[in-house]
Design a protein around this motif. Structure first.
Motif, short mmCIF file in Angstrom:
data_model
loop_
_atom_site.label_atom_id
_atom_site.label_comp_id
_atom_site.label_asym_id
_atom_site.label_seq_id
_atom_site.Cartn_x
_atom_site.Cartn_y
_atom_site.Cartn_z
N PRO A 1 40.98 39.19 62.53
CA PRO A 1 40.30 40.04 61.57
C PRO A 1 40.98 40.15 60.26
O PRO A 1 40.19 39.79 59.38
CB PRO A 1 39.93 40.82 62.40
N TRP A 2 42.34 40.57 60.67
CA TRP A 2 42.77 40.82 59.32
C TRP A 2 43.39 39.18 58.02
O TRP A 2 43.72 39.48 56.97
CB TRP A 2 44.34 41.24 59.23
N SER A 3 43.51 38.11 59.18
CA SER A 3 43.82 36.85 58.67
C SER A 3 43.19 36.96 57.52
O SER A 3 43.01 36.15 56.07
CB SER A 3 44.37 36.22 59.67
N TYR A 4 41.54 36.53 57.78
CA TYR A 4 40.33 36.56 57.16
C TYR A 4 40.15 37.62 56.62
O TYR A 4 40.10 36.57 54.99
CB TYR A 4 39.73 36.71 58.63
N LEU A 5 40.14 38.66 56.54
CA LEU A 5 40.52 39.54 55.25
C LEU A 5 41.19 39.01 53.95
O LEU A 5 41.01 38.63 53.08
CB LEU A 5 40.36 40.37 55.42
N LEU A 6 42.92 38.34 54.43
CA LEU A 6 43.19 38.52 53.27
C LEU A 6 42.96 37.03 52.94
O LEU A 6 43.01 36.88 52.16
CB LEU A 6 44.85 38.49 54.00
N HIS A 7 42.87 36.05 53.56
CA HIS A 7 42.54 35.02 52.88
C HIS A 7 40.66 35.10 52.00
O HIS A 7 41.15 34.26 50.47
CB HIS A 7 41.81 33.59 54.61
N LYS A 8 40.02 36.03 52.64
CA LYS A 8 38.75 35.67 51.53
C LYS A 8 39.54 36.50 49.83
O LYS A 8 39.49 36.32 49.03
CB LYS A 8 38.12 37.07 52.35
N ARG A 9 40.17 37.80 50.10
CA ARG A 9 41.16 37.97 48.90
C ARG A 9 41.58 37.40 48.38
O ARG A 9 41.75 37.19 46.73
CB ARG A 9 42.25 39.27 50.13
N LEU A 10 42.11 35.81 48.65
CA LEU A 10 43.18 34.89 47.92
C LEU A 10 41.90 34.14 47.90
O LEU A 10 42.57 33.93 46.59
CB LEU A 10 44.19 34.59 49.24
N GLN A 11 41.23 34.09 47.97
CA GLN A 11 39.97 33.31 47.00
C GLN A 11 39.57 33.61 46.81
O GLN A 11 39.60 32.63 45.22
CB GLN A 11 38.92 32.65 48.57
N LEU A 12 38.78 35.02 45.99
CA LEU A 12 39.20 35.75 45.32
C LEU A 12 40.15 35.69 44.30
O LEU A 12 39.88 35.74 42.65
CB LEU A 12 38.45 37.12 45.56
N ALA A 13 40.93 35.98 44.65
CA ALA A 13 42.07 36.39 43.53
C ALA A 13 42.19 34.83 42.52
O ALA A 13 42.53 34.56 41.69
CB ALA A 13 43.11 36.50 44.06
N ARG A 14 42.33 33.46 43.63
CA ARG A 14 42.16 32.43 43.04
C ARG A 14 41.57 32.12 42.18
O ARG A 14 41.59 31.22 40.92
CB ARG A 14 42.01 31.25 44.36
N THR A 15 39.82 32.53 41.83
CA THR A 15 39.03 32.42 41.30
C THR A 15 39.19 33.13 40.19
O THR A 15 38.77 32.37 38.89
CB THR A 15 37.66 32.51 42.35
N SER A 16 39.37 34.21 39.96
CA SER A 16 39.91 34.91 38.73
C SER A 16 41.43 34.49 38.10
O SER A 16 40.74 33.90 37.03
CB SER A 16 40.05 36.64 39.34
N ILE A 17 41.68 33.54 38.81
CA ILE A 17 42.65 32.85 38.40
C ILE A 17 42.30 31.73 37.20
O ILE A 17 42.93 31.50 36.15
CB ILE A 17 44.16 32.83 39.19
N ARG A 18 41.49 31.43 38.14
CA ARG A 18 40.72 29.64 37.85
C ARG A 18 39.74 30.77 36.37
O ARG A 18 40.53 29.94 35.34
CB ARG A 18 39.96 28.76 38.35
N LEU A 19 39.24 31.64 36.32
CA LEU A 19 38.81 31.79 35.47
C LEU A 19 39.47 32.57 33.97
O LEU A 19 38.77 33.39 32.41
CB LEU A 19 38.20 32.87 35.75
N GLY A 20 41.06 32.17 34.00
CA GLY A 20 41.54 33.04 33.15
C GLY A 20 42.44 34.14 32.84
O GLY A 20 42.25 34.48 32.02
N THR A 21 41.92 34.86 34.17
CA THR A 21 42.21 36.18 34.03
C THR A 21 43.71 36.97 34.28
O THR A 21 44.21 35.78 35.40
CB THR A 21 41.00 37.60 35.78
N SER A 22 44.02 37.84 33.98
CA SER A 22 45.55 38.09 33.99
C SER A 22 46.28 37.98 35.88
O SER A 22 45.24 38.72 36.60
CB SER A 22 46.08 38.75 33.31
N LEU A 23 46.77 38.08 35.76
CA LEU A 23 47.14 37.67 37.91
C LEU A 23 47.05 39.44 37.69
O LEU A 23 46.76 39.80 38.99
CB LEU A 23 48.90 37.49 37.02
N THR A 24 47.60 40.07 37.11
CA THR A 24 47.58 41.38 37.88
C THR A 24 46.06 42.07 37.95
O THR A 24 45.96 43.02 39.11
CB THR A 24 47.96 42.55 36.11
N ASP A 25 45.52 41.81 36.62
CA ASP A 25 43.86 42.16 37.26
C ASP A 25 42.49 41.42 38.71
O ASP A 25 42.60 41.71 39.39
CB ASP A 25 42.96 41.76 35.96
N ALA A 26 43.56 40.42 38.26
CA ALA A 26 43.06 39.29 39.91
C ALA A 26 43.80 39.70 40.89
O ALA A 26 42.77 40.02 41.66
CB ALA A 26 43.44 37.85 39.28
#
Length: 274
Positions: A216-241
């Motif tokens: 479950p922890w790995s699943y949660l981590l993966h979902k967070r990384l997916q969310l971060a990837r989406t934010s990065i693609r949209l131009g969000t700063s790395l800190t905010d992502a």
């Protein structure tokens, strides 16, 4: 490239498809998934990776074909160096080709994670060479890519009819995943997730790993990384992502990102800025 190095870039002449190339020896990918299809070729060495519940071995010249949301990792099979290249294909692109050229009104996937087909492999090698060239004709690349994908689906693809039902069955693990998806930015406990699944903690952990292939922890981590990837693609700063995805800080996200995808968030961001 030097040892233990990876690069990622957009193929601007091919609808900005992402291309990943790597040379590793000791690096080991954490288990993860991608939103897109991945089609690649092993150039040197042997890569061992978990996919669809078992270990797979990709030897030189073999094709690596991973479907969206399939959990996989990757490492050297014998601690020696291995090289490979991958192109990521949006779901819509592959489905359009499959429906037009193979079987209409179906959802198309790759049949096996590792495939041996010298003709497709040679074509994919030629495509990567064209992408790395400075003066390549657009029509030449499109013709090669679409022909390769159609051939890959015809020889090594599967299709299934999509069924729409209003009475979907929600298993305990599905309920747990929905809970994690909804709470991805929050701090949640094993007790919280097990309660959402209606199971004891021990029973839940065993069932989750058996069904999903990760904790479950790995699943949660993966979902967070997916969310971060989406934010990065949209131009969000790395800190905010990082903060928006539920990580404690950018450094925490960066460590997890590199361990999972083999590249840094900065490299991923640069691929979309260039």
């Amino acid at each position: 490239m030097d040892k233990e190095q990876a690069t990622i870039y957009r193929a601007e002449k091919l609808e900005n498809l992402l291309v990943f190339q790597a040379r590793y020896q000791r690096f080991k990918f954490g288990r993860h998934t991608h939103e897109d299809f991945a089609l690649g070729i092993m150039e040197h060495g042997v890569q061992k990776f978990y996919c669809r519940g078992e270990a797979r071995f990709a030897t030189p010249g073999s094709l690596i074909s991973v479907n969206p949301d399939e959990i996989h990792d990757g490492m050297s099979a014998d601690q020696s160096e291995f090289h490979y290249k991958v192109i990521y294909l949006p779901v819509e692109l592959l489905q359009n080709i499959g429906n037009e050229m193979v079987a209409p009104r179906s959802f198309h996937t790759f049949k096996n994670p590792v495939t041996n087909d010298p003709e497709v492999a040679a074509g994919l090698t030629s495509l990567f060479a064209l992408l790395e060239g400075e003066s390549t004709d657009l029509l030449e690349m499109q013709t090669l890519l679409f022909g390769l994908l159609a051939l890959m689906l015809e020889r090594h693809g599967t299709e299934r009819r999509t069924l729409i039902t209003g009475n979907a069955i929600h298993t305990p693990i599905q309920k747990a995943c929905t809970f994690i998806d909804d709470m991805v930015k929050e701090e949640i406990s094993l007790d919280d997730i097990a309660a959402a699944a209606g199971l004891s903690r021990y029973h839940f952990l065993r069932l989750f790993r058996d069904e999903k292939g990760i904790s479950p922890w790995s699943y949660l981590l993966h979902k967070r990384l997916q969310l971060a990837r989406t934010s990065i693609r949209l131009g969000t700063s790395l800190t905010d992502a990082a903060l928006d995805a539920g990580f404690s800080d950018q450094s925490h996200m960066s460590r997890r990102f590199k361990a999972t995808y083999g590249i840094t968030p900065g490299q991923y961001r640069q691929a979309y800025l260039s």
